[in-house]
Design a protein around this motif. Structure first.
Motif, PDB file in Angstrom:
ATOM      1  N   HIS A  14       0.720  -1.086  -0.046  1.00  0.00           N
ATOM      2  CA  HIS A  14       0.073  -0.123   0.043  1.00  0.00           C
ATOM      3  C   HIS A  14       0.173   1.407   0.005  1.00  0.00           C
ATOM      4  O   HIS A  14       0.291   1.958  -0.500  1.00  0.00           O
ATOM      5  CB  HIS A  14      -1.278   0.036   1.327  1.00  0.00           C
ATOM      6  N   LEU A  15       2.234   1.035   0.399  1.00  0.00           N
ATOM      7  CA  LEU A  15       2.815   2.426   0.303  1.00  0.00           C
ATOM      8  C   LEU A  15       3.955   2.666  -1.217  1.00  0.00           C
ATOM      9  O   LEU A  15       3.320   3.713  -1.863  1.00  0.00           O
ATOM     10  CB  LEU A  15       4.302   2.126   1.908  1.00  0.00           C
ATOM     11  N   THR A  16       3.716   1.031  -1.537  1.00  0.00           N
ATOM     12  CA  THR A  16       4.582   1.419  -2.517  1.00  0.00           C
ATOM     13  C   THR A  16       3.879   1.602  -3.415  1.00  0.00           C
ATOM     14  O   THR A  16       3.813   2.718  -4.844  1.00  0.00           O
ATOM     15  CB  THR A  16       5.153   0.081  -2.975  1.00  0.00           C
ATOM     16  N   ALA A  17       2.336   1.292  -3.966  1.00  0.00           N
ATOM     17  CA  ALA A  17       1.509   1.501  -4.466  1.00  0.00           C
ATOM     18  C   ALA A  17       1.094   3.254  -5.168  1.00  0.00           C
ATOM     19  O   ALA A  17       1.200   4.004  -5.738  1.00  0.00           O
ATOM     20  CB  ALA A  17       0.153   1.356  -4.718  1.00  0.00           C
ATOM     21  N   PRO A  25       2.622   9.827   1.977  1.00  0.00           N
ATOM     22  CA  PRO A  25       2.080   8.805   1.525  1.00  0.00           C
ATOM     23  C   PRO A  25       1.226   8.350   2.674  1.00  0.00           C
ATOM     24  O   PRO A  25       1.685   8.388   3.853  1.00  0.00           O
ATOM     25  CB  PRO A  25       2.604   7.266   1.376  1.00  0.00           C
ATOM     26  N   GLN A  26       0.233   8.064   2.129  1.00  0.00           N
ATOM     27  CA  GLN A  26      -1.116   7.956   3.510  1.00  0.00           C
ATOM     28  C   GLN A  26      -0.697   6.538   4.267  1.00  0.00           C
ATOM     29  O   GLN A  26      -0.905   5.299   3.169  1.00  0.00           O
ATOM     30  CB  GLN A  26      -2.742   7.825   3.106  1.00  0.00           C
ATOM     31  N   VAL A  27      -0.606   6.740   5.260  1.00  0.00           N
ATOM     32  CA  VAL A  27      -0.412   5.472   6.226  1.00  0.00           C
ATOM     33  C   VAL A  27      -1.269   4.543   7.140  1.00  0.00           C
ATOM     34  O   VAL A  27      -1.575   5.051   8.283  1.00  0.00           O
ATOM     35  CB  VAL A  27       1.344   4.786   6.723  1.00  0.00           C
ATOM     36  N   THR A  28      -1.654   3.413   7.035  1.00  0.00           N
ATOM     37  CA  THR A  28      -2.704   2.783   7.034  1.00  0.00           C
ATOM     38  C   THR A  28      -2.423   2.241   7.976  1.00  0.00           C
ATOM     39  O   THR A  28      -2.017   0.908   7.453  1.00  0.00           O
ATOM     40  CB  THR A  28      -4.311   1.941   6.195  1.00  0.00           C
ATOM     41  N   THR A  29      -2.728   1.747   9.149  1.00  0.00           N
ATOM     42  CA  THR A  29      -2.694   1.652  10.337  1.00  0.00           C
ATOM     43  C   THR A  29      -3.126   0.717  11.426  1.00  0.00           C
ATOM     44  O   THR A  29      -4.140   1.111  11.326  1.00  0.00           O
ATOM     45  CB  THR A  29      -1.427   2.253  11.571  1.00  0.00           C
ATOM     46  N   THR A  30      -2.873  -0.549  11.477  1.00  0.00           N
ATOM     47  CA  THR A  30      -3.866  -1.304  12.834  1.00  0.00           C
ATOM     48  C   THR A  30      -3.025  -0.862  14.335  1.00  0.00           C
ATOM     49  O   THR A  30      -1.967  -1.494  13.951  1.00  0.00           O
ATOM     50  CB  THR A  30      -4.153  -2.596  12.119  1.00  0.00           C
ATOM     51  N   PRO A  31      -3.945  -0.629  15.363  1.00  0.00           N
ATOM     52  CA  PRO A  31      -2.610  -0.534  16.553  1.00  0.00           C
ATOM     53  C   PRO A  31      -2.739  -1.691  17.159  1.00  0.00           C
ATOM     54  O   PRO A  31      -3.437  -1.470  17.541  1.00  0.00           O
ATOM     55  CB  PRO A  31      -2.969   0.696  16.767  1.00  0.00           C
ATOM     56  N   TYR A  32      -1.868  -1.993  18.477  1.00  0.00           N
ATOM     57  CA  TYR A  32      -1.512  -2.972  19.336  1.00  0.00           C
ATOM     58  C   TYR A  32      -1.126  -2.290  20.495  1.00  0.00           C
ATOM     59  O   TYR A  32      -0.301  -1.303  20.728  1.00  0.00           O
ATOM     60  CB  TYR A  32      -1.546  -4.205  18.475  1.00  0.00           C
ATOM     61  N   SER A  33      -1.719  -2.604  21.682  1.00  0.00           N
ATOM     62  CA  SER A  33      -1.150  -2.805  22.683  1.00  0.00           C
ATOM     63  C   SER A  33       0.074  -3.813  22.576  1.00  0.00           C
ATOM     64  O   SER A  33       0.409  -4.936  21.907  1.00  0.00           O
ATOM     65  CB  SER A  33      -1.302  -2.313  24.227  1.00  0.00           C
ATOM     66  N   ARG A  60      -8.849  -4.930  -1.512  1.00  0.00           N
ATOM     67  CA  ARG A  60      -9.168  -3.878  -3.318  1.00  0.00           C
ATOM     68  C   ARG A  60      -9.681  -2.263  -2.875  1.00  0.00           C
ATOM     69  O   ARG A  60      -9.522  -1.666  -3.588  1.00  0.00           O
ATOM     70  CB  ARG A  60      -9.971  -5.185  -3.221  1.00  0.00           C
ATOM     71  N   GLU A  61     -10.634  -2.472  -1.587  1.00  0.00           N
ATOM     72  CA  GLU A  61     -11.064  -1.217  -1.135  1.00  0.00           C
ATOM     73  C   GLU A  61      -9.892  -0.292  -1.087  1.00  0.00           C
ATOM     74  O   GLU A  61     -10.577   1.264  -1.794  1.00  0.00           O
ATOM     75  CB  GLU A  61     -12.273  -1.248  -0.182  1.00  0.00           C
ATOM     76  N   LEU A  62      -9.249  -0.421   0.243  1.00  0.00           N
ATOM     77  CA  LEU A  62      -8.385   0.281   0.281  1.00  0.00           C
ATOM     78  C   LEU A  62      -7.234   0.641  -1.213  1.00  0.00           C
ATOM     79  O   LEU A  62      -7.206   1.510  -0.760  1.00  0.00           O
ATOM     80  CB  LEU A  62      -7.108  -0.565   1.141  1.00  0.00           C
ATOM     81  N   ALA A  63      -6.953  -0.495  -1.746  1.00  0.00           N
ATOM     82  CA  ALA A  63      -6.693   0.283  -3.396  1.00  0.00           C
ATOM     83  C   ALA A  63      -6.944   1.294  -3.670  1.00  0.00           C
ATOM     84  O   ALA A  63      -6.240   2.001  -4.152  1.00  0.00           O
ATOM     85  CB  ALA A  63      -6.308  -1.466  -3.704  1.00  0.00           C
TER      86      ALA A  63
END
Ligand SMILES: [Zn+2]
Ligand SMILES: [Zn+2]
Length: 334
Positions: free
Chosen positions: A181-184, A300-308, A204-207
Motif C-alpha cells: 500500500h505504500l509502494t502503490a 503517502p497515507q499510512v494505514t495502521t492497525t494499532p496494538y498495545s 481491494r477497497e483500500l487500493a
C-alpha cells in the motif's frame, strides 16, 4: 526491560512468541541505545516466529521497524545526540569491504546482519543499533505512521526499483499489505498506473481509495498488460500468473524474503519476449534514504492497525490470518 522473544519457532497457533524480562542492552562502540516508541509488525517477523526463516540465535527479540529516541551513545559514537528521533530498520550492518559493499550493493554483503534476527530488535522497551545504520526521522509525523516506512516502505521501494517500471508505466501489484500500500502510493505519485490483485476484499477497497486504477482477485488478469509487476504475496503459485500478465519486455520483482515453491514455468507463456523475473534482497542504506525522501515529498497515507505492546502475539496471529488492514504497529505503553 520488558520484551518479546521468539521462544519456540513454529506455527503462530502454537504461540511462538513469549514475553520476557531481559537485562537492559548496553550499546557497544559505534552503537546507540534507543528507547522504542513504536515498532511496526512485518511479515518477516511472522516468518521468524514460524521458523520459515531459521533462528540465527536463541530467544531473539524480533522487530525491525522501530521509531524511537536515542537514550545513550556507546563508546566512540559521534551521534546523533540523546533525544534525537531515529528509525531502526532491517539492515543492521554490513562489512563495508567485500566486492558487493564496494560496488554499492551492500544489501548482498555475505556478512550483513539484520535487526531482530542477528541481534535483538524492537519488540522491547530498548534496543541497540549501529549509529551508521539508523535513519534520522522528522518530528512532524506520528511515530505509528513513520514505523511502517522503515521496512514495508523501504523494501517496497527497492522492489519498485527492481521492477524497472518505465516512466508513466503500468504496474501490477500482487498482494496488498503494508508494503504494497505504500509502494502503490509512491508509484502513483510518480505517474504510474497501478493495478492491484489481492484476495482480500478490504484490501481491494483500500487500493481503490488510494488511487489504484483497478483492483481484482489475486489471480485475476489485470485489465491491460503490465510493464512491471511486484509480487508481495509470499505465494509462488502467483509467479506464473504475474509473468503471464506482463507485456513484452516486462519485469516481475518478487519482494518477499520467503516464497512458497514456484510451479513449473512455460517458456513461451511466462518468459519469452524478454520478460524478466527478479528477486529483491533486503535494501541498501541509499534505498532507505531515497524512499524516506520520496515519502516526505509525497506523504503517502499510512494505514495502521494499532496494538498495545502486550498484544504482540495477537498482532502476529492477525497478520497470519490476513486480519490486518495496512500495517500492524505495536505502541509501547506509557
Ligand atoms: Zn560486505
Ligand atoms: Zn520487514
Amino acid at each position: 526491560m520488558d520484551a518479546w522473544v521468539v521462544a519456540h519457532p513454529g506455527p503462530v497457533e502454537t504461540r511462538p512468541l513469549e514475553r520476557a524480562g531481559l537485562p537492559d542492552p548496553v550499546p557497544g562502540p559505534g552503537e546507540l541505545l534507543i528507547r522504542v516508541e513504536v515498532c511496526a509488525v512485518c511479515r518477516t517477523d511472522l516468518h521468524l516466529a514460524e521458523g520459515d526463516l531459521p533462528p540465527r540465535r536463541p530467544r531473539t527479540v524480533p522487530g525491525h521497524e522501530v521509531v524511537g529516541r536515542v537514550a545513550a551513545l556507546g563508546p566512540d559514537t559521534a551521534g546523533p545526540p540523546p533525544g534525537s528521533r531515529v528509525g531502526v530498520a532491517w539492515l543492521r550492518s554490513t562489512c563495508g569491504r567485500c566486492r558487493y559493499c564496494l560496488r554499492g550493493a551492500e544489501n548482498l554483503c555475505p556478512a550483513s546482519a539484520y535487526t531482530g534476527w542477528d541481534a535483538d530488535g524492537g519488540y522491547a522497551e530498548l534496543l541497540t543499533a549501529p549509529a551508521a545504520y539508523v535513519y534520522p526521522l522528522p518530528e512532524d509525523a506520528p511515530a505509528e505512521t513513520l514505523a511502517p516506512l522503515l521496512c514495508a516502505g523501504i523494501i517496497g521501494y527497492r522492489a519498485l526499483v527492481r521492477a524497472d517500471l518505465p516512466p508513466g508505466g503500468r504496474l501490477g501489484i500482487y498482494g496488498f499489505g503494508a508494503s504494497a500500500h505504500l509502494t502503490a502510493q509512491i508509484a502513483i505519485a510518480e505517474g504510474a498506473t497501478v493495478h492491484v490483485m489481492t484476495r482480500s476484499a478490504a484490501a481491494r477497497e483500500l487500493a481503490l481509495r488510494l488511487g489504484a486504477a483497478s483492483a481484482g482477485g489475486s489471480a485475476d488478469p489485470p485489465p491491460e498488460p503490465l510493464d512491471a509487476a511486484i509480487l508481495f504475496a509470499p505465494v509462488g503459485d502467483l509467479v506464473p500468473v504475474a509473468l503471464a500478465a506482463l507485456d513484452r519486455g516486462g519485469t516481475l520483482a518478487v519482494a518477499g524474503i520467503h516464497l512458497t515453491d514456484i510451479p513449473v514455468l512455460n517458456y513461451q507463456r511466462h518468459l519469452f519476449q524478454e520478460r524478466a523475473l527478479r528477486s529483491v534482497t533486503a535494501n541498501t542504506r541509499a534505498d532507505g534514504r531515497e524512499f524516506l525522501r520520496l515519502a516526505s515529498l509525497h506523504h503517502p497515507q499510512v494505514t495502521t492497525t494499532p496494538y498495545s505492546f502486550s498484544a504482540a502475539d495477537r498482532a502476529l496471529a492477525d497478520l497470519a490470518a490476513d486480519r490486518v488492514e495496512g500495517a500492524a504497529v505495536l505502541i509501547m505503553d506509557g
